[in-house]
Write a protein that holds these residues in place. Structure first.
Motif, PDB file in Angstrom:
ATOM      1  N   VAL A  38       0.848  -1.191   0.000  1.00 20.41           N
ATOM      2  CA  VAL A  38       0.000   0.000   0.000  1.00 20.41           C
ATOM      3  C   VAL A  38       0.884   1.242   0.000  1.00 20.41           C
ATOM      4  O   VAL A  38       1.769   1.377   0.837  1.00 20.41           O
ATOM      5  CB  VAL A  38      -0.925   0.003   1.246  1.00 20.41           C
ATOM      6  CG1 VAL A  38      -1.797   1.241   1.268  1.00 20.41           C
ATOM      7  CG2 VAL A  38      -1.772  -1.264   1.288  1.00 20.41           C
ATOM      8  N   HIS A  39       0.632   2.134  -0.949  1.00 20.12           N
ATOM      9  CA  HIS A  39       1.362   3.405  -1.021  1.00 20.12           C
ATOM     10  C   HIS A  39       0.388   4.536  -0.708  1.00 20.12           C
ATOM     11  O   HIS A  39      -0.577   4.747  -1.451  1.00 20.12           O
ATOM     12  CB  HIS A  39       1.929   3.624  -2.418  1.00 20.12           C
ATOM     13  CG  HIS A  39       2.996   2.645  -2.787  1.00 20.12           C
ATOM     14  ND1 HIS A  39       3.745   2.782  -3.919  1.00 20.12           N
ATOM     15  CD2 HIS A  39       3.451   1.523  -2.182  1.00 20.12           C
ATOM     16  CE1 HIS A  39       4.616   1.785  -4.005  1.00 20.12           C
ATOM     17  NE2 HIS A  39       4.436   1.005  -2.962  1.00 20.12           N
ATOM     18  N   CYS A  40       0.637   5.242   0.388  1.00 19.05           N
ATOM     19  CA  CYS A  40      -0.220   6.360   0.791  1.00 19.05           C
ATOM     20  C   CYS A  40       0.639   7.608   0.987  1.00 19.05           C
ATOM     21  O   CYS A  40       1.696   7.533   1.609  1.00 19.05           O
ATOM     22  CB  CYS A  40      -0.953   6.035   2.091  1.00 19.05           C
ATOM     23  SG  CYS A  40      -2.164   4.730   1.931  1.00 19.05           S
ATOM     24  N   PRO A  41       0.165   8.747   0.510  1.00 20.13           N
ATOM     25  CA  PRO A  41       0.934   9.975   0.667  1.00 20.13           C
ATOM     26  C   PRO A  41       0.911  10.531   2.095  1.00 20.13           C
ATOM     27  O   PRO A  41       1.770  11.314   2.467  1.00 20.13           O
ATOM     28  CB  PRO A  41       0.276  10.952  -0.305  1.00 20.13           C
ATOM     29  CG  PRO A  41      -1.135  10.462  -0.418  1.00 20.13           C
ATOM     30  CD  PRO A  41      -1.053   8.964  -0.255  1.00 20.13           C
ATOM     31  N   GLN A  42      -0.085  10.101   2.879  1.00 21.04           N
ATOM     32  CA  GLN A  42      -0.228  10.605   4.239  1.00 21.04           C
ATOM     33  C   GLN A  42      -0.578   9.467   5.185  1.00 21.04           C
ATOM     34  O   GLN A  42      -1.278   8.519   4.812  1.00 21.04           O
ATOM     35  CB  GLN A  42      -1.332  11.666   4.302  1.00 21.04           C
ATOM     36  CG  GLN A  42      -1.049  12.853   3.402  1.00 21.04           C
ATOM     37  CD  GLN A  42      -2.305  13.642   3.101  1.00 21.04           C
ATOM     38  OE1 GLN A  42      -3.416  13.126   3.197  1.00 21.04           O
ATOM     39  NE2 GLN A  42      -2.126  14.880   2.704  1.00 21.04           N
ATOM     40  N   ALA A  43      -0.105   9.578   6.419  1.00 21.81           N
ATOM     41  CA  ALA A  43      -0.364   8.540   7.425  1.00 21.81           C
ATOM     42  C   ALA A  43      -1.861   8.370   7.671  1.00 21.81           C
ATOM     43  O   ALA A  43      -2.332   7.252   7.900  1.00 21.81           O
ATOM     44  CB  ALA A  43       0.358   8.881   8.726  1.00 21.81           C
ATOM     45  N   GLY A  44      -2.621   9.439   7.604  1.00 24.92           N
ATOM     46  CA  GLY A  44      -4.060   9.363   7.828  1.00 24.92           C
ATOM     47  C   GLY A  44      -4.755   8.488   6.802  1.00 24.92           C
ATOM     48  O   GLY A  44      -5.683   7.745   7.129  1.00 24.92           O
TER      49      GLY A  44
END
Length: 67
Positions: A38-44
């Protein structure tokens, strides 16, 4: 990493296929049965994806600090 019953795995795989942040999926042996990359730009946003996957079974999270 995802631990599940077989019926839950199918639902989790369906969710993953509809979630753009899930860039790859591995089916593995052992205690965990699926690994979602999983690639997410933000921890949220990562938290949202993990929480959504947790509806289908227990989830553990590991972060790559360096590739």
């Amino acid at each position: 990493m995802f631990r599940r019953l077989r019926s839950q795995a199918l639902s989790a795989l369906d969710f993953a296929s509809r979630t753009p942040e899930v860039v790859s999926t591995l089916r593995v042996t052992g205690e965990d049965c699926l690994i979602f990359n999983v690639h997410c730009p933000q921890a949220g946003r990562l938290e949202e994806v993990v929480d959504a996957l947790a509806r289908y079974g227990p989830v553990t999270t590991s972060l790559a600090l360096r590739a």
